[in-house]
Write a protein that holds these residues in place. Structure first.
Motif, PDB file in Angstrom:
ATOM      1  N   VAL A   1       1.034   5.589  -9.081  1.00  0.00           N
ATOM      2  CA  VAL A   1       0.168   5.629 -10.247  1.00  0.00           C
ATOM      3  C   VAL A   1       0.995   5.757 -11.520  1.00  0.00           C
ATOM      4  O   VAL A   1       0.656   5.220 -12.558  1.00  0.00           O
ATOM      5  CB  VAL A   1      -0.837   6.784 -10.129  1.00  0.00           C
TER       6      VAL A   1
ATOM      7  N   SER B   1       0.856  -1.183   0.000  1.00  0.00           N
ATOM      8  CA  SER B   1       0.000   0.000   0.000  1.00  0.00           C
ATOM      9  C   SER B   1       0.893   1.234   0.000  1.00  0.00           C
ATOM     10  O   SER B   1       1.596   1.504   0.983  1.00  0.00           O
ATOM     11  CB  SER B   1      -0.923   0.008   1.227  1.00  0.00           C
TER      12      SER B   1
ATOM     13  N   LEU C   1      -1.972  -3.395  -9.632  1.00  0.00           N
ATOM     14  CA  LEU C   1      -2.527  -2.295  -8.856  1.00  0.00           C
ATOM     15  C   LEU C   1      -4.053  -2.323  -8.896  1.00  0.00           C
ATOM     16  O   LEU C   1      -4.647  -2.716  -9.909  1.00  0.00           O
ATOM     17  CB  LEU C   1      -2.025  -0.947  -9.397  1.00  0.00           C
ATOM     18  N   ASP C   2      -4.662  -1.901  -7.821  1.00  0.00           N
ATOM     19  CA  ASP C   2      -6.117  -1.845  -7.745  1.00  0.00           C
ATOM     20  C   ASP C   2      -6.626  -0.732  -8.666  1.00  0.00           C
ATOM     21  O   ASP C   2      -6.149   0.406  -8.615  1.00  0.00           O
ATOM     22  CB  ASP C   2      -6.556  -1.579  -6.305  1.00  0.00           C
TER      23      ASP C   2
ATOM     24  N   VAL D   1      -2.814   3.694  -2.459  1.00  0.00           N
ATOM     25  CA  VAL D   1      -3.123   2.809  -3.586  1.00  0.00           C
ATOM     26  C   VAL D   1      -2.706   1.394  -3.217  1.00  0.00           C
ATOM     27  O   VAL D   1      -1.556   1.163  -2.833  1.00  0.00           O
ATOM     28  CB  VAL D   1      -2.400   3.270  -4.872  1.00  0.00           C
ATOM     29  N   GLU D   2      -3.664   0.451  -3.326  1.00  0.00           N
ATOM     30  CA  GLU D   2      -3.378  -0.942  -2.997  1.00  0.00           C
ATOM     31  C   GLU D   2      -2.778  -1.662  -4.204  1.00  0.00           C
ATOM     32  O   GLU D   2      -3.201  -1.463  -5.348  1.00  0.00           O
ATOM     33  CB  GLU D   2      -4.664  -1.668  -2.570  1.00  0.00           C
TER      34      GLU D   2
END
Length: 487
Positions: free
Chosen positions: A69, A34, A101-102, A38-39
């Motif tokens: 990101v 994390s 990434l989620d 962002v997971e």
């Protein structure tokens, strides 16, 4: 073929898809990360990856990156973005690592494979006196490196294939673009791509699946663990097939006489090498005909022996209760059992079994009156002759050949041996490997190629490549000894 599957927008669904595709295997590791809200997750199979690479080149790159990101700069040897989850599964079982990434529509595939390599020591079954003392190992990249270090040419081509529906074994076809025949290259590729077996673990599997005559006793592809032998055949216009996890290479196409050529033949004086090669060729005849000739002579044609020798042999056979065929079969089977036991046991114990077993059993069986001393001599010479073959596959074929020859000699005498030799010659003349004649240059006869068959001419006289592989370039050297005339 498995259909592609695009990435889910939710991280949990992606993880669930991977777990279900790998049937909930216990060695699938999930490392959740994390960063800045962002997971993300790292997925890898722990038995296939290098943990140090993940620690120093993956995790360190992620934690040093300020914004997850954006595209992080991974320091692994290979990293690329992908959207197909099925390719993710294939990458995992090859030792790669996934970073998902989620909410992302793409994920990273990172090279983190664990490599286990042993030293490239000389193969035990292909030792030479002079020349290179290195050999292939079980790692394909190392084997290709050994070849490329000797052939420093842009025309050296490597084509990769994955064979085996379950094993997905990586194999490499190696050849010289400007030397190898394009039809031969296409034929080999076509046969490899046609393999649909679930299990392909070694070149031996490939050899049986792509050879022309699977019911022939003779090997139609040369198996070797020596890089110099592969390189010499590549330069003659042949192909080499190597597989991940195997320390041997297959060479195709080959002729019968290639199995009696040794790398030592080209590192020593040509006259000495020619003499040794002639001995090997004579050993081929002795290895499968000597017991048959002895059986036929004793059973049908004893009148051709000198009187003194006939009396000596007859005296040794007086108390033997079995005919010559049973004697020979018994001794040959005992020898094969001892040989197999020596191979399967550890090296030191195996040597002891071979020596002690041969002496003790040989002496005891003669004293018991089951076989004669002359048969012991015949079988011993036959066994020694079969060991002179530089190729294990050809040695095994020759050892099996002697059994039908002995049966023919016991039934028909010299006529049975003659018919056996004629049948063998016809079979060798008809045999082909990838469209090339197996018994070349004897059948079809080509005088120009006889310079490196029964004897080896000097290196400066071998100006052309053999015709059997149908190379694009026949001339392989322009060396001339004209300087000798000027001196």
């Amino acid at each position: 073929m498995t259909q592609p599957h695009t990435t889910f927008s939710e991280l949990k669904k992606n993880i669930s898809y991977v777990e279900q595709s790998l049937f909930q295997t216990d060695d699938l590791n999930k490392h959740f990360i994390s960063l800045h809200g962002v997971e993300g997750v790292l997925l890898y199979i722990e038995s296939l990856v290098d943990q140090e690479i993940i620690q120093t080149h993956v995790l360190a790159s992620l934690y040093d990156h300020c914004n997850p990101v954006d595209h992080p700069l991974f320091t692994t040897l290979g990293s690329h973005l992908e959207t197909d989850l099925q390719k993710a599964i294939d990458s995992l079982i090859q030792g790669k690592c996934l970073y998902i990434l989620d909410g992302a529509t793409e994920f990273y595939i990172l090279s983190t494979e664990k490599m286990y390599a042993r030293t490239t020591t000389e193969p035990e079954n292909e030792g030479v006196i002079r020349g290179a003392h290195n050999g292939f190992i079980e790692q394909l990249s190392v084997n290709l490196n050994l070849i490329r270090r000797q052939i420093i040419s842009p025309s050296l081509i490597v084509r990769y294939f994955n064979v085996g529906e379950k094993t997905r074994t990586k194999i490499a076809v190696v050849y010289l673009q400007d030397v190898a025949n394009p039809e031969l290259v296409d034929k080999v590729k076509e046969r490899i791509l046609s393999i649909t077996s679930d299990m392909v673990l070694a070149p031996g599997f490939i050899e049986e699946l792509i050879e022309d005559s699977p019911f022939s006793l003779f090997p139609q592809q040369l198996s070797t663990e020596r890089p110099d032998r592969v390189i010499a055949n590549l330069l003659e216009g042949r192909l080499a097939i190597l597989a991940e996890g195997s320390p041997s290479a297959l060479i195709a196409p080959v002729t019968f006489f290639a199995f009696y050529q040794s790398p030592d033949d080209y590192h020593g004086r040509w006259m000495v090498s020619s003499f040794l090669r002639l001995i090997r060729m004579m050993s081929f005849i002795i290895a499968f005909t000597l017991p048959a000739v002895y059986i036929a002579t004793i059973s049908f044609h004893s009148a051709i022996l000198p009187l003194e020798l006939a009396h000596t042999i007859k005296k040794s056979l007086q108390n033997i209760p079995f005919p010559a065929l049973i004697e020979a079969m018994l001794l040959e089977l005992i020898f094969e059992v001892l040989r197999e036991a020596g191979v399967r046991l550890p090296s030191r114990v195996g040597q002891t079994i071979g020596i002690v077993g041969g002496l003790v059993i040989g002496d005891a069986i003669v004293r018991a009156g089951l076989v004669s001393y002359t048969m012991i001599i015949v079988v011993s010479l036959t066994a020694i002759s079969s060991f002179l073959v530089p190729s294990h596959e050809m040695s095994s074929a020759v050892r099996i050949l002697r059994f039908p020859m002995m049966i023919g000699a016991a039934i028909f005498g010299y006529i049975g041996i003659a018919f056996g030799l004629v049948f063998l010659t016809i079979h060798l003349c008809k045999l082909e490997t990838f469209g090339s004649p197996y018994f070349a240059p004897v059948a079809p006869f080509r005088l120009a190629d006889m310079k490196d068959v029964f004897i080896r001419f000097p290196i400066w006289a071998l100006r052309q490549r053999p015709h059997d592989a149908r190379p694009q370039q026949l001339k392989q050297q322009k060396f001339s000894r004209s300087w000798k005339k000027r001196e």
